[in-house]
Design a protein around this motif. Structure first.
Motif, PDB file in Angstrom:
ATOM      1  N   GLY A  77     135.007  57.665 -52.898  1.00 22.57           N
ATOM      2  CA  GLY A  77     133.822  58.333 -52.392  1.00 22.57           C
ATOM      3  C   GLY A  77     133.311  57.646 -51.131  1.00 22.57           C
ATOM      4  N   PRO A  78     132.654  58.363 -50.236  1.00 24.70           N
ATOM      5  CA  PRO A  78     132.429  59.811 -50.281  1.00 24.70           C
ATOM      6  C   PRO A  78     133.635  60.641 -49.861  1.00 24.70           C
ATOM      7  CG  PRO A  78     131.446  58.885 -48.318  1.00 24.70           C
ATOM      8  CD  PRO A  78     131.981  57.725 -49.096  1.00 24.70           C
ATOM      9  N   ALA A  79     134.708  59.982 -49.361  1.00 24.38           N
ATOM     10  CA  ALA A  79     135.937  60.695 -49.026  1.00 24.38           C
ATOM     11  C   ALA A  79     137.110  59.771 -49.340  1.00 24.38           C
ATOM     12  CB  ALA A  79     135.950  61.098 -47.553  1.00 24.38           C
ATOM     13  N   PRO A  80     138.200  60.298 -49.873  1.00 24.67           N
ATOM     14  CA  PRO A  80     139.321  59.441 -50.244  1.00 24.67           C
ATOM     15  C   PRO A  80     140.017  58.837 -49.038  1.00 24.67           C
ATOM     16  CG  PRO A  80     139.914  61.749 -50.506  1.00 24.67           C
ATOM     17  CD  PRO A  80     138.448  61.714 -50.195  1.00 24.67           C
ATOM     18  N   GLY A  81     140.541  57.632 -49.221  1.00 22.04           N
ATOM     19  CA  GLY A  81     141.340  56.977 -48.198  1.00 22.04           C
ATOM     20  C   GLY A  81     142.760  56.799 -48.705  1.00 22.04           C
ATOM     21  N   ARG A  82     143.629  56.291 -47.870  1.00 20.57           N
ATOM     22  CA  ARG A  82     145.032  56.123 -48.241  1.00 20.57           C
ATOM     23  C   ARG A  82     145.214  55.154 -49.403  1.00 20.57           C
ATOM     24  NH1 ARG A  82     147.694  53.906 -43.217  1.00 20.57           N
ATOM     25  NH2 ARG A  82     149.576  53.929 -44.528  1.00 20.57           N
ATOM     26  N   PHE A  83     144.297  54.180 -49.515  1.00 17.65           N
ATOM     27  CA  PHE A  83     144.470  53.133 -50.524  1.00 17.65           C
ATOM     28  C   PHE A  83     143.263  52.999 -51.447  1.00 17.65           C
ATOM     29  CE2 PHE A  83     146.935  51.944 -46.719  1.00 17.65           C
ATOM     30  CZ  PHE A  83     148.204  52.001 -47.273  1.00 17.65           C
ATOM     31  N   THR A  84     142.438  54.055 -51.509  1.00 15.34           N
ATOM     32  CA  THR A  84     141.319  54.035 -52.441  1.00 15.34           C
ATOM     33  C   THR A  84     141.784  54.565 -53.797  1.00 15.34           C
ATOM     34  OG1 THR A  84     140.579  56.242 -51.744  1.00 15.34           O
ATOM     35  CG2 THR A  84     139.638  54.341 -50.581  1.00 15.34           C
ATOM     36  N   GLY A  85     140.893  54.477 -54.774  1.00 14.34           N
ATOM     37  CA  GLY A  85     141.230  54.915 -56.124  1.00 14.34           C
ATOM     38  C   GLY A  85     141.662  53.746 -56.994  1.00 14.34           C
ATOM     39  N   PRO A  86     141.740  53.952 -58.288  1.00 18.49           N
ATOM     40  CA  PRO A  86     142.004  52.856 -59.228  1.00 18.49           C
ATOM     41  C   PRO A  86     143.420  52.307 -59.174  1.00 18.49           C
ATOM     42  CG  PRO A  86     141.926  54.954 -60.385  1.00 18.49           C
ATOM     43  CD  PRO A  86     141.486  55.233 -58.979  1.00 18.49           C
ATOM     44  N   GLY A  87     144.375  53.070 -58.638  1.00 16.38           N
ATOM     45  CA  GLY A  87     145.760  52.618 -58.644  1.00 16.38           C
ATOM     46  C   GLY A  87     145.993  51.326 -57.887  1.00 16.38           C
ATOM     47  N   PRO A  88     145.710  51.278 -56.570  1.00 14.79           N
ATOM     48  CA  PRO A  88     145.929  50.040 -55.820  1.00 14.79           C
ATOM     49  C   PRO A  88     145.120  48.858 -56.354  1.00 14.79           C
ATOM     50  CG  PRO A  88     145.691  51.901 -54.327  1.00 14.79           C
ATOM     51  CD  PRO A  88     145.318  52.398 -55.687  1.00 14.79           C
ATOM     52  N   THR A  89     143.874  49.111 -56.733  1.00 15.31           N
ATOM     53  CA  THR A  89     143.035  48.028 -57.250  1.00 15.31           C
ATOM     54  C   THR A  89     143.526  47.561 -58.614  1.00 15.31           C
ATOM     55  OG1 THR A  89     141.115  48.796 -55.992  1.00 15.31           O
ATOM     56  CG2 THR A  89     140.679  47.387 -57.894  1.00 15.31           C
ATOM     57  N   GLY A  90     143.992  48.481 -59.447  1.00 14.88           N
ATOM     58  CA  GLY A  90     144.545  48.096 -60.738  1.00 14.88           C
ATOM     59  C   GLY A  90     145.765  47.207 -60.582  1.00 14.88           C
ATOM     60  N   ARG A  91     146.617  47.520 -59.607  1.00  7.71           N
ATOM     61  CA  ARG A  91     147.790  46.675 -59.368  1.00  7.71           C
ATOM     62  C   ARG A  91     147.377  45.298 -58.870  1.00  7.71           C
ATOM     63  NH1 ARG A  91     149.584  51.794 -57.813  1.00  7.71           N
ATOM     64  NH2 ARG A  91     149.147  51.499 -55.591  1.00  7.71           N
ATOM     65  N   LEU A  92     146.339  45.255 -58.045  1.00  7.86           N
ATOM     66  CA  LEU A  92     145.838  43.960 -57.575  1.00  7.86           C
ATOM     67  C   LEU A  92     145.342  43.104 -58.739  1.00  7.86           C
ATOM     68  CD1 LEU A  92     144.806  42.016 -55.316  1.00  7.86           C
ATOM     69  CD2 LEU A  92     142.679  43.345 -55.339  1.00  7.86           C
ATOM     70  N   LEU A  93     144.562  43.709 -59.618  1.00  8.23           N
ATOM     71  CA  LEU A  93     144.008  42.960 -60.747  1.00  8.23           C
ATOM     72  C   LEU A  93     145.095  42.533 -61.727  1.00  8.23           C
ATOM     73  CD1 LEU A  93     140.782  45.072 -61.285  1.00  8.23           C
ATOM     74  CD2 LEU A  93     140.863  42.654 -60.633  1.00  8.23           C
ATOM     75  N   ALA A  94     146.158  43.304 -61.845  1.00  8.65           N
ATOM     76  CA  ALA A  94     147.262  42.894 -62.715  1.00  8.65           C
ATOM     77  C   ALA A  94     147.897  41.613 -62.207  1.00  8.65           C
ATOM     78  CB  ALA A  94     148.296  44.015 -62.798  1.00  8.65           C
ATOM     79  N   ARG A  95     147.877  41.424 -60.892  1.00  4.77           N
ATOM     80  CA  ARG A  95     148.446  40.201 -60.307  1.00  4.77           C
ATOM     81  C   ARG A  95     147.438  39.056 -60.268  1.00  4.77           C
ATOM     82  NH1 ARG A  95     149.712  40.066 -55.277  1.00  4.77           N
ATOM     83  NH2 ARG A  95     148.517  41.878 -54.590  1.00  4.77           N
ATOM     84  N   HIS A  96     146.150  39.405 -60.203  1.00  2.00           N
ATOM     85  CA  HIS A  96     145.094  38.385 -60.114  1.00  2.00           C
ATOM     86  C   HIS A  96     144.010  38.710 -61.143  1.00  2.00           C
ATOM     87  CE1 HIS A  96     146.743  36.647 -56.430  1.00  2.00           C
ATOM     88  NE2 HIS A  96     146.920  37.884 -55.987  1.00  2.00           N
ATOM     89  N   PRO A  97     144.307  38.551 -62.428  1.00  2.00           N
ATOM     90  CA  PRO A  97     143.374  38.998 -63.475  1.00  2.00           C
ATOM     91  C   PRO A  97     142.071  38.207 -63.536  1.00  2.00           C
ATOM     92  CG  PRO A  97     145.220  37.793 -64.422  1.00  2.00           C
ATOM     93  CD  PRO A  97     145.566  38.026 -62.986  1.00  2.00           C
ATOM     94  N   ARG A  98     142.005  37.051 -62.885  1.00  2.00           N
ATOM     95  CA  ARG A  98     140.770  36.261 -62.899  1.00  2.00           C
ATOM     96  C   ARG A  98     139.921  36.494 -61.653  1.00  2.00           C
ATOM     97  NH1 ARG A  98     141.181  31.257 -62.339  1.00  2.00           N
ATOM     98  NH2 ARG A  98     143.332  31.134 -61.598  1.00  2.00           N
ATOM     99  N   LEU A  99     140.356  37.398 -60.796  1.00  2.00           N
ATOM    100  CA  LEU A  99     139.621  37.690 -59.567  1.00  2.00           C
ATOM    101  C   LEU A  99     138.243  38.258 -59.882  1.00  2.00           C
ATOM    102  CD1 LEU A  99     139.786  37.885 -56.425  1.00  2.00           C
ATOM    103  CD2 LEU A  99     140.619  40.233 -56.771  1.00  2.00           C
ATOM    104  N   ARG A 100     137.225  37.699 -59.254  1.00  2.00           N
ATOM    105  CA  ARG A 100     135.860  38.189 -59.434  1.00  2.00           C
ATOM    106  C   ARG A 100     135.618  39.351 -58.473  1.00  2.00           C
ATOM    107  NH1 ARG A 100     131.994  32.809 -60.424  1.00  2.00           N
ATOM    108  NH2 ARG A 100     132.590  32.579 -62.608  1.00  2.00           N
ATOM    109  N   LEU A 101     136.149  40.492 -58.847  1.00  2.00           N
ATOM    110  CA  LEU A 101     136.053  41.689 -58.029  1.00  2.00           C
ATOM    111  C   LEU A 101     134.812  42.476 -58.428  1.00  2.00           C
ATOM    112  CD1 LEU A 101     137.971  43.226 -55.904  1.00  2.00           C
ATOM    113  CD2 LEU A 101     138.387  44.767 -57.830  1.00  2.00           C
ATOM    114  N   VAL A 102     133.986  42.819 -57.439  1.00  4.04           N
ATOM    115  CA  VAL A 102     132.818  43.669 -57.660  1.00  4.04           C
ATOM    116  C   VAL A 102     133.125  45.038 -57.064  1.00  4.04           C
ATOM    117  CG1 VAL A 102     130.346  43.984 -57.278  1.00  4.04           C
ATOM    118  CG2 VAL A 102     131.278  41.664 -57.532  1.00  4.04           C
ATOM    119  N   VAL A 103     133.279  46.027 -57.914  1.00  7.53           N
ATOM    120  CA  VAL A 103     133.613  47.381 -57.462  1.00  7.53           C
ATOM    121  C   VAL A 103     132.357  48.028 -56.884  1.00  7.53           C
ATOM    122  CG1 VAL A 103     134.438  49.655 -58.169  1.00  7.53           C
ATOM    123  CG2 VAL A 103     135.441  47.582 -59.189  1.00  7.53           C
ATOM    124  N   ALA A 104     132.364  48.269 -55.577  1.00  7.85           N
ATOM    125  CA  ALA A 104     131.200  48.865 -54.918  1.00  7.85           C
ATOM    126  C   ALA A 104     131.021  50.318 -55.341  1.00  7.85           C
ATOM    127  CB  ALA A 104     131.368  48.786 -53.403  1.00  7.85           C
TER     128      ALA A 104
END
Length: 304
Positions: free
Chosen positions: A171-198
């Motif tokens: 939101g408010p418009a999709p980007g090439r790398f937005t959505g849960p997919g890319p971020t989910g893959r990031l967290l799978a590699r860095h599960p302790r990352l203190r990520l705050v989803v805006a």
């Protein structure tokens, strides 16, 4: 006390005083060099492709007035969310932000990065200089968080425990790398990352809430969520309010000040009308962020 902003200051103060809070902690406010902010405002004025809607800036003031307004509202701690849209920009923004934090003690020292050679070095330098929070904007920056150029950056920030506020929802418009997919893959590699989803992951609320349930260091900020403005194009599913309640210790107040098309107090009223209770509001509007950023290892750490 007759100006709209003066009256609003009273309304905001009434809100947090009723909850028994000393004030608010807002993890998503924007301060950046004047010429950069002017370009951001021009983009909103033109209803650019990433917004596509009329977006009048509510607090189009010079820097010192914007700082003063947050203080009048009772925002005890805020951030300087800034972000590059191209290479060779992040290190300069970080230098500006370090100076801004030094002259604005109630602003958390904020920094940013971009997938480019040298990113690890300038991120490490920012952490050494006391950066307390980073901003990553996958929509504007148009980069994959899993870009190999960022591998060391995410690892460094994960190890250091420094939160990263990330615009990763579509939101408010999709980007090439937005959505849960890319971020989910990031967290799978860095599960302790203190990520705050805006923006609470808007509009993929459910998917990002699920990531927070899966990864204990993931938080979500409320920026623009639940407001009348956002509910028009990205309504929060009523059936997911139970998940908001269950994750009440990991939801943080964010506003997008000054780049919002409505009064600051409206974000607070939007949270209040969720009817999740005063304890939830106290945690979201102050206690969760205070706990996240209260770190005595930083000599500049302040009382919340």
């Amino acid at each position: 006390m007759n100006s709209p902003e003066s009256r609003e200051s009273v309304e905001v103060a009434d809100f947090w005083r009723r909850l028994g809070l000393p004030g608010l902690v807002d993890v998503h406010t924007h301060f950046m060099p004047d010429r950069v902010l002017a370009k951001v405002w021009s983009y909103f004025d033109a209803a650019g492709s990433l917004t596509g809607v009329d977006w009048p800036i509510a607090y189009r003031h010079e820097e010192q007035r914007r700082i003063a307004l947050l203080r009048e509202f009772g925002v005890r701690t805020f951030t300087a969310m800034l972000y590059p849209h191209k290479p060779a920009m992040a290190a300069w923004l970080n230098s500006w932000a370090a100076d801004f934090a030094a002259r604005t003690p109630d602003c958390l020292h904020t920094a940013t990065f971009f997938p480019e050679d040298g990113a690890r070095e300038y991120v490490e330098r920012a952490v050494r200089q006391g950066a307390r929070v980073f901003k990553a904007h996958l929509q504007v920056g148009e980069y994959d968080p899993n870009d190999p150029l960022l591998d060391d950056v995410w690892g460094l920030l994960s190890d250091a425990g420094v939160p990263v506020v990330t615009h990763c929802g579509s939101g408010p418009a999709p980007g090439r790398f937005t959505g849960p997919g890319p971020t989910g893959r990031l967290l799978a590699r860095h599960p302790r990352l203190r990520l705050v989803v805006a923006h609470l992951g808007m509009p993929e609320y459910g998917e990002f809430l699920a990531l927070a349930e899966r990864y204990g260091e993931v938080r979500l900020d409320t920026t623009m969520a639940f407001t009348d403005f956002s509910e028009r194009f990205a309504p929060f599913p009523r059936e997911r309010r139970g998940e908001l309640a269950a994750l009440g210790d990991r939801i943080l107040l964010g506003s997008d000040f000054p780049n919002i098309p409505y009064p600051y107090v409206h974000q607070l009223r939007a949270l209040e009308r969720l009817d999740l209770g005063d304890a939830w509001l106290r945690a979201v509007c102050h206690d969760n962020a205070a706990a996240l950023f209260s770190d005595n290892s930083h000599p500049e750490a302040r009382s919340f």
